[in-house]
Design an enzyme around this catalytic site. Structure first.
Site, short mmCIF file in Angstrom:
data_model
loop_
_atom_site.label_atom_id
_atom_site.label_comp_id
_atom_site.label_asym_id
_atom_site.label_seq_id
_atom_site.Cartn_x
_atom_site.Cartn_y
_atom_site.Cartn_z
N CYS A 146 -7.07 80.94 78.36
CA CYS A 146 -6.50 79.59 78.04
C CYS A 146 -5.89 79.70 76.65
O CYS A 146 -5.22 78.81 75.84
CB CYS A 146 -7.22 78.27 78.34
SG CYS A 146 -8.48 78.20 77.17
N CYS A 170 -10.98 81.90 74.18
CA CYS A 170 -10.73 82.20 75.30
C CYS A 170 -9.65 83.28 75.42
O CYS A 170 -8.47 82.66 75.12
CB CYS A 170 -10.66 80.98 76.37
SG CYS A 170 -10.48 81.36 78.21
N CYS A 222 -15.84 80.15 78.39
CA CYS A 222 -15.02 79.49 77.78
C CYS A 222 -15.29 77.78 77.90
O CYS A 222 -15.66 77.29 79.08
CB CYS A 222 -13.54 79.33 78.36
SG CYS A 222 -12.42 78.16 77.44
N ARG A 229 -29.98 87.05 68.99
CA ARG A 229 -30.58 87.28 69.96
C ARG A 229 -30.07 88.35 70.99
O ARG A 229 -30.88 89.19 71.69
CB ARG A 229 -30.97 85.78 70.93
CG ARG A 229 -32.01 85.05 70.13
CD ARG A 229 -32.26 83.65 71.04
NE ARG A 229 -32.56 84.01 72.17
CZ ARG A 229 -32.46 83.00 73.31
NH1 ARG A 229 -31.84 81.92 72.76
NH2 ARG A 229 -32.80 83.32 74.44
N HIS A 272 -31.04 81.19 84.51
CA HIS A 272 -30.30 80.52 83.06
C HIS A 272 -29.32 81.44 82.67
O HIS A 272 -29.17 81.24 81.50
CB HIS A 272 -31.43 80.25 82.25
CG HIS A 272 -32.45 79.10 82.74
ND1 HIS A 272 -33.60 78.91 82.04
CD2 HIS A 272 -32.35 78.24 83.70
CE1 HIS A 272 -34.26 78.00 82.85
NE2 HIS A 272 -33.39 77.75 83.80
C1 BJW Z 1 -46.98 85.40 78.19
C2 BJW Z 1 -46.84 86.48 76.99
C3 BJW Z 1 -47.29 87.67 77.59
C4 BJW Z 1 -46.26 84.59 76.17
N1 BJW Z 1 -47.50 87.87 78.93
N2 BJW Z 1 -47.28 85.56 79.44
C5 BJW Z 1 -36.90 66.85 86.85
C6 BJW Z 1 -37.86 66.29 86.23
C7 BJW Z 1 -37.81 66.17 84.86
C8 BJW Z 1 -36.57 66.66 84.17
C9 BJW Z 1 -35.64 67.29 85.12
C10 BJW Z 1 -35.81 67.69 86.27
N3 BJW Z 1 -34.69 68.60 86.73
C11 BJW Z 1 -34.11 68.74 85.73
C12 BJW Z 1 -34.67 68.19 84.47
C13 BJW Z 1 -33.99 68.19 83.04
C14 BJW Z 1 -34.16 69.53 82.58
C15 BJW Z 1 -35.85 69.85 82.53
O1 BJW Z 1 -36.41 70.68 83.10
N4 BJW Z 1 -36.29 69.14 81.51
C16 BJW Z 1 -37.96 69.25 81.32
C17 BJW Z 1 -38.22 70.03 80.08
C18 BJW Z 1 -38.51 68.06 81.56
N5 BJW Z 1 -33.65 70.81 83.14
C19 BJW Z 1 -32.30 71.22 82.94
O2 BJW Z 1 -31.76 70.33 82.38
C20 BJW Z 1 -31.93 71.99 83.88
N6 BJW Z 1 -30.62 71.85 84.70
C21 BJW Z 1 -30.60 71.00 85.53
O3 BJW Z 1 -31.76 70.76 86.33
O4 BJW Z 1 -29.48 70.54 86.04
C22 BJW Z 1 -29.48 69.23 86.95
C23 BJW Z 1 -30.11 67.90 86.12
C24 BJW Z 1 -30.05 67.87 84.90
C25 BJW Z 1 -30.46 66.75 84.16
C26 BJW Z 1 -31.42 65.81 84.67
C27 BJW Z 1 -31.64 66.11 86.10
C28 BJW Z 1 -31.06 67.27 86.69
C29 BJW Z 1 -31.36 73.26 83.17
C30 BJW Z 1 -32.71 73.92 82.35
C31 BJW Z 1 -31.97 75.04 81.36
C32 BJW Z 1 -33.14 75.60 80.41
N7 BJW Z 1 -32.19 76.41 79.65
C33 BJW Z 1 -33.25 77.13 78.48
C34 BJW Z 1 -32.51 77.76 77.42
C35 BJW Z 1 -31.57 79.01 78.13
C36 BJW Z 1 -30.54 79.71 77.17
C37 BJW Z 1 -31.19 80.44 75.94
O5 BJW Z 1 -32.34 81.42 76.37
O6 BJW Z 1 -31.15 80.16 75.03
O7 BJW Z 1 -33.93 78.02 78.98
S1 BJW Z 1 -34.55 75.96 77.70
C38 BJW Z 1 -35.66 77.59 77.66
O8 BJW Z 1 -36.74 77.00 78.38
C39 BJW Z 1 -34.99 78.52 78.21
C40 BJW Z 1 -36.15 79.15 79.27
O9 BJW Z 1 -35.56 79.96 80.24
C41 BJW Z 1 -36.92 78.19 79.81
C42 BJW Z 1 -38.32 78.27 80.20
O10 BJW Z 1 -39.11 78.53 79.17
P1 BJW Z 1 -40.24 79.78 79.55
O11 BJW Z 1 -39.70 80.90 79.96
O12 BJW Z 1 -41.10 79.23 80.24
O13 BJW Z 1 -40.75 80.17 77.92
P2 BJW Z 1 -41.93 79.40 77.05
O14 BJW Z 1 -41.62 79.67 75.72
O15 BJW Z 1 -41.96 77.80 77.70
O16 BJW Z 1 -43.35 80.12 77.87
C43 BJW Z 1 -43.65 81.19 77.66
C44 BJW Z 1 -45.09 81.65 78.43
O17 BJW Z 1 -45.23 82.62 78.63
C45 BJW Z 1 -45.95 80.62 77.97
O18 BJW Z 1 -46.78 80.07 78.87
C46 BJW Z 1 -46.96 81.68 77.10
O19 BJW Z 1 -48.30 81.42 77.22
C47 BJW Z 1 -46.57 83.04 77.92
N8 BJW Z 1 -46.60 84.23 77.38
N9 BJW Z 1 -46.75 85.79 75.76
C48 BJW Z 1 -47.83 86.97 79.65
N10 BJW Z 1 -47.27 88.84 76.58
#
Ligand code: BJW
Length: 309
Positions: free
Chosen positions: A189, A186, A134, A75, A126
């Site tokens: 460390c 790292c 590390c 990536r 993110h």
């Molecule tokens: C187009 C297109 C074009 C296509 N033009 N459009 C509250 C309630 C429930 C759960 C939680 C909550 N608060 C926190 C949580 C837990 C969790 C969470 O959200 N879970 C849910 C799934 C339920 N969140 C976390 O753990 C976060 N941490 C946190 O809140 O800490 C405190 C905490 C922890 C635990 C419990 C409670 C509190 C951290 C979230 C980190 C997400 N990480 C990732 C990976 C990053 C690294 C990497 O890139 O490898 O981030 S996961 C992945 O999803 C990545 C993305 O940034 C993220 C979002 O995805 P995104 O960008 O929306 O992509 P897609 O593929 O889903 O959608 C693409 C869209 O584009 C689609 O709609 C298409 O139609 C469209 N599209 N082509 C326009 N040309």
């Protein structure tokens, strides 16, 4: 009860835009799709025979750091190979034209930065593929674009044969297994394994950044929220548009390839808009009254003509 319909009139949107002083954007992987980077969910959400989401976790990294690093090595390579698209440039120009614009992006590909988005108006929710952390002492290298990241990850950075997918994407081509000792440790460390500086599920987003976002949203009414290319299922990113609404009358504008009526985390209200299609095509048109039209010079330089002075 059927959800209310969103407006999709560009001229009605333009009147809203021209009156907006504070604008918030929440971006996701769809923004970079037309640059050639896959999204996480739906089509393109697989890497070899793994769901991308299953590799973007600390559990997966602890189980097989070599495999997860290969995924991130690929990536990083792809993100360096592709170019920002017109939507990244449009948002960067909007930031220069509107001091009250803030862009929150979930994308880790650095394409906003390469499109010269003003850093004070951009929050990388993110993290970044190009920061390295590390796993033991959390020492952070904020910027590292080595490609490959280390010799063991060279297969992820090979150029693909002309007009063919990258060989690493073919699950029938065996992937060399990379033992942890061949991955970088790292420099501080000397013990901990290094990992990509991105935020995985269950990990906290940067505390100071979240506080700054909260302060920005709470400071004054947000006139417009642009929700661009995100499925809106990941928190806390999914909650910012609703938080903004609590400050007064706010229009939420969804720009997505597949618009869901009443989208999961955006309950359309009467002043809301939805535009279906490629963000790279739609966003420059939607923002044109402020940013003008984009001209790409022969050397690839971008400049803007017209727009608000
Ligand atoms: C187009 C297109 C074009 C296509 N033009 N459009 C509250 C309630 C429930 C759960 C939680 C909550 N608060 C926190 C949580 C837990 C969790 C969470 O959200 N879970 C849910 C799934 C339920 N969140 C976390 O753990 C976060 N941490 C946190 O809140 O800490 C405190 C905490 C922890 C635990 C419990 C409670 C509190 C951290 C979230 C980190 C997400 N990480 C990732 C990976 C990053 C690294 C990497 O890139 O490898 O981030 S996961 C992945 O999803 C990545 C993305 O940034 C993220 C979002 O995805 P995104 O960008 O929306 O992509 P897609 O593929 O889903 O959608 C693409 C869209 O584009 C689609 O709609 C298409 O139609 C469209 N599209 N082509 C326009 N040309």
């Amino acid at each position: 009860m059927a959800p209310p319909k969103t407006y999709s009139s560009i001229s009605a949107f333009h009147s809203k835009l021209l009156g907006a002083k504070r604008i918030l954007a929440v971006c996701g992987a769809g923004l970079s799709a037309s640059s050639g980077l896959p999204t996480f969910r739906g089509k393109g959400g697989m890497w070899r025979n793994h769901e991308a989401m299953s590799l973007a976790t600390l559990d997966a990294f602890e189980r097989d750091p070599g495999l997860v690093w290969m995924f991130y090595g690929y990536r990083r390579h792809m993100a360096l190979t592709v170019k920002p698209n017109a939507a990244h440039y449009a948002l960067a120009e909007l930031a220069r034209k509107v001091p009250g614009f803030m862009c929150l992006t979930q994308n880790v590909d650095n394409l906003h930065i390469r499109a010269s988005h003003p850093p004070s108006q951009l929050k990388l929710l993110h993290g970044s593929l190009f920061s390295i952390k590390c796993t033991r002492c959390s020492f952070l290298q904020p910027s590292n674009a080595d490609d490959p990241f280390c010799p063991a990850l060279a297969p992820a950075s090979l150029p693909p044969p002309p007009n063919q997918p990258h060989p690493i994407l073919d699950p029938n081509t065996p992937l060399p297994s990379v033992p942890a000792q061949d991955l970088p440790h790292c420099p501080k460390c000397q013990i901990g394994l290094q990992r990509p500086g991105v935020v995985w599920f269950g990990e906290q987003l940067d505390h100071q950044m979240l506080e700054d976002i909260d302060k920005w949203i709470e400071a004054e009414k947000v006139d417009l929220v642009l929700v661009i290319g995100t499925s809106g299922v990941v928190w806390p990113a999914a909650g910012f548009s609703e938080q903004a609404r609590t400050k007064g009358e706010t229009s939420v504008v969804v720009v997505n390839m597949e618009l869901e009526e009443g989208g999961r985390n955006n309950r359309p209200e009467k002043e809301d808009f939805g535009f279906e299609g490629d963000a790279a095509v739609l966003l420059p048109r939607l923002l044109e009254p402020i940013i003008g039209r984009m001209v790409v010079e022969e050397e690839g330089e971008v400049r803007w003509v017209g727009g608000r002075s």
